[in-house]
Design a protein around this motif. Structure first.
Motif, PDB file in Angstrom:
ATOM      1  N   LYS A  70       0.841  -1.199   0.000  1.00 42.15           N
ATOM      2  CA  LYS A  70       0.000   0.000   0.000  1.00 42.15           C
ATOM      3  C   LYS A  70       0.880   1.254   0.000  1.00 42.15           C
ATOM      4  N   LEU A 130       1.117   3.914  -3.040  1.00 46.93           N
ATOM      5  CA  LEU A 130       0.797   5.339  -2.841  1.00 46.93           C
ATOM      6  C   LEU A 130       1.952   6.239  -3.282  1.00 46.93           C
ATOM      7  N   GLU A 158       1.507   6.305  -7.023  1.00 45.67           N
ATOM      8  CA  GLU A 158       0.264   6.997  -7.368  1.00 45.67           C
ATOM      9  C   GLU A 158       0.385   8.512  -7.173  1.00 45.67           C
ATOM     10  N   ASN A 159       1.057   8.919  -6.103  1.00 40.30           N
ATOM     11  CA  ASN A 159       1.153  10.347  -5.769  1.00 40.30           C
ATOM     12  C   ASN A 159       2.467  10.974  -6.215  1.00 40.30           C
ATOM     13  N   HIS A 185       2.731  13.597  -0.953  1.00 41.12           N
ATOM     14  CA  HIS A 185       1.575  13.265  -0.124  1.00 41.12           C
ATOM     15  C   HIS A 185       1.679  11.867   0.489  1.00 41.12           C
ATOM     16  N   LEU A 186       2.769  11.578   1.149  1.00 37.49           N
ATOM     17  CA  LEU A 186       2.924  10.238   1.712  1.00 37.49           C
ATOM     18  C   LEU A 186       2.214  10.137   3.052  1.00 37.49           C
ATOM     19  N   THR A 187       1.257   9.245   3.122  1.00 37.18           N
ATOM     20  CA  THR A 187       0.489   9.097   4.362  1.00 37.18           C
ATOM     21  C   THR A 187       1.254   8.208   5.344  1.00 37.18           C
ATOM     22  N   PRO A 188       1.148   8.506   6.632  1.00 36.23           N
ATOM     23  CA  PRO A 188       2.007   7.816   7.600  1.00 36.23           C
ATOM     24  C   PRO A 188       1.576   6.402   7.987  1.00 36.23           C
ATOM     25  N   THR A 189       0.269   6.108   8.001  1.00 29.78           N
ATOM     26  CA  THR A 189      -0.190   4.858   8.621  1.00 29.78           C
ATOM     27  C   THR A 189       0.422   3.621   7.974  1.00 29.78           C
ATOM     28  N   ALA A 190       0.295   3.513   6.654  1.00 38.26           N
ATOM     29  CA  ALA A 190       0.816   2.309   5.985  1.00 38.26           C
ATOM     30  C   ALA A 190       2.331   2.195   6.170  1.00 38.26           C
ATOM     31  N   ILE A 240       4.177   3.380   8.732  1.00 38.60           N
ATOM     32  CA  ILE A 240       4.466   2.990  10.121  1.00 38.60           C
ATOM     33  C   ILE A 240       4.219   1.497  10.312  1.00 38.60           C
TER      34      ILE A 240
END
Lengths: 331, 85
Positions: free
Chosen positions: A95, A99, A102-103, A107-112, A114
């Motif tokens: 994931k 991402l 894709e981005n 815009h890297l989201t932290p949840t995946a 971590i």
């Protein structure tokens, strides 16, 4: 080193088989597909819903199996949590990388990110159980679980720990497994490849303790991880434990039944012509820590054994590498 | 503004994996953190990324974030005033 003995006092698993506390090989279904997903239990029965929302499947499976294993003992918090995994939290890793693409690396989201590390499962179990003790994760391909087990075994033997929660976890990641099918390492619905396995996922945990209880499944007598395996090594392993070949009553083999593995398992089996034989990957599929489920089956089998003098021996390897032996004795 | 608030609720449920929460359960003025929806610091990071990715708003001052992320209403008002996409 002291002479502490190590007992399996609790078991827990999430696998492609129906949930059970007492697996019966005669009723378990053999797998037929290239990729087999684990049957998911109701996690909300054991874990607070709020804590579940960030957990990927591997974390949930590991947490559930660990809690079930610990529930079988009177211990609330283990001294240590030691895990093994081949590919870690693969779903979150995929994931996170998807991402990134894709981005366009923005815009890297932290949840995946971590949650994508290999030690996420061990860490989350420690947080949930309030365990501030030793916490280690082994990532050694097909001997990842055996490495975790060996660590716990040596530390309990050496009185550094009184008990430990030990487990193996691996989850199917769709992109990775699709690529492994293209590489002909995993069978597809249409084709069985020469080097293809029937892959699966799951989590299996054991609560080990230096004290036996009435519910103890088996005693772990010895563990060995080897780069190569031959007749002499097996005989030495048994003689080191003062056991004759004919005293081994059951073999649990991590064979994927591939041509490349045949030589190893055939020569191993030929040493034990009268022993009962179980090819556990027929029931649980192949993944890097499938041997943890093999140990679960072997421990339950040892507990049911009538004859006290027979020992159970597990042998696992994959494509001529990551050989391991685990020797069990009925309690 | 009402459409933006609804859009935000849908995105928050999806991005933060709030599987058990229905759209109707999030009030416009409910606190997002603490006693309200119970979001935490990792969720705050996800919301910062969401603001940047979907609305072109870059938040760099944490104090500013505290004001903006009070509720759906404060978020929507900030987005409406500062969005670049």
């Amino acid at each position: 080193m002291s002479k502490n003995t190590i007992y399996i006092n609790g078991l827990g698993s999430v696998s492609i088989q129906e949930q059970s506390r007492n697996f019966d090989l005669s009723t378990m279904l053999e797998i037929q597909q290239g990729i087999n997903l684990a049957k998911q239990p109701s996690y909300k029965d054991l874990m607070p819903p709020a804590s579940l929302r960030r957990m990927s499947k591997g974390v949930k499976m590991g947490m559930y199996a660990a809690k079930i294993a610990l529930q079988e003992s009177d211990i609330k918090t283990p001294d240590a949590i030691i895990t093994g995994t081949g590919l870690g939290c693969l779903i979150d890793s995929e994931k996170f990388l998807e991402l990134l693409l894709e981005n366009d690396e923005n815009h890297l989201t932290p949840t995946a990110f971590i949650q994508s590390t290999h030690n996420t499962v061990g860490g989350q179990i420690a947080l949930q159980m309030g365990c501030k003790g030793y916490n280690f994760t082994y990532v050694h391909q097909n001997s990842s679980f055996e490495s975790a087990l060996l660590d716990a075994f040596l530390q309990i033997k050496g009185s550094e720990l009184e008990n430990a929660l030990v487990g193996g976890i691996d989850e199917v990641g769709s992109s990775t497994y699709k690529n492994l099918q293209i590489a002909e390492k995993i069978n597809t619905e249409e084709q069985l490849f020469e080097s293809g396995v029937n892959a699966a996922e799951g989590a299996t945990f054991f609560f080990l303790n230096k004290e036996a209880t009435e519910k103890s499944y088996a005693e772990i007598l010895d563990i060995s991880i080897e780069n190569t395996m031959d007749k002499n090594r097996i005989e030495t392993f048994l003689s080191d434990n003062n056991i004759a070949i004919q005293e081994v009553g059951s073999l649990f083999l991590g064979s994927c039944e591939l041509a490349v593995d045949k030589e190893y398992f055939s020569s191993f089996e030929s040493l034990f012509p009268t022993a009962e034989k179980v090819l556990y990957k027929r029931y649980v599929g192949h993944h890097h820590t499938a041997s943890a489920f093999g140990l679960l089956l072997a421990a339950e089998h040892a507990q049911k054994q009538v004859c006290n003098e027979k020992y159970t021996l597990l042998y696992n390897q994959f494509e001529g590498k990551d050989h391991s032996l685990i020797l069990l004795k009925k309690c | 503004m009402e459409d933006l608030k609804k859009e935000l609720k849908v995105k928050i449920i999806e991005v933060l994996n709030l599987e058990d929460i229905e759209l109707s359960e999030i009030g416009d003025q409910d606190a997002l953190f603490g006693d309200g929806l119970g979001l935490d610091s990792i969720d705050a990071l996800e919301l910062i990324v969401l603001m940047d990715k979907d609305y072109g708003i870059k938040l760099s001052d944490p104090k500013e974030g505290r004001e903006i992320f009070q509720s759906i209403e404060t978020m929507a008002a900030y987005i409406a005033a500062h969005r670049t996409k």
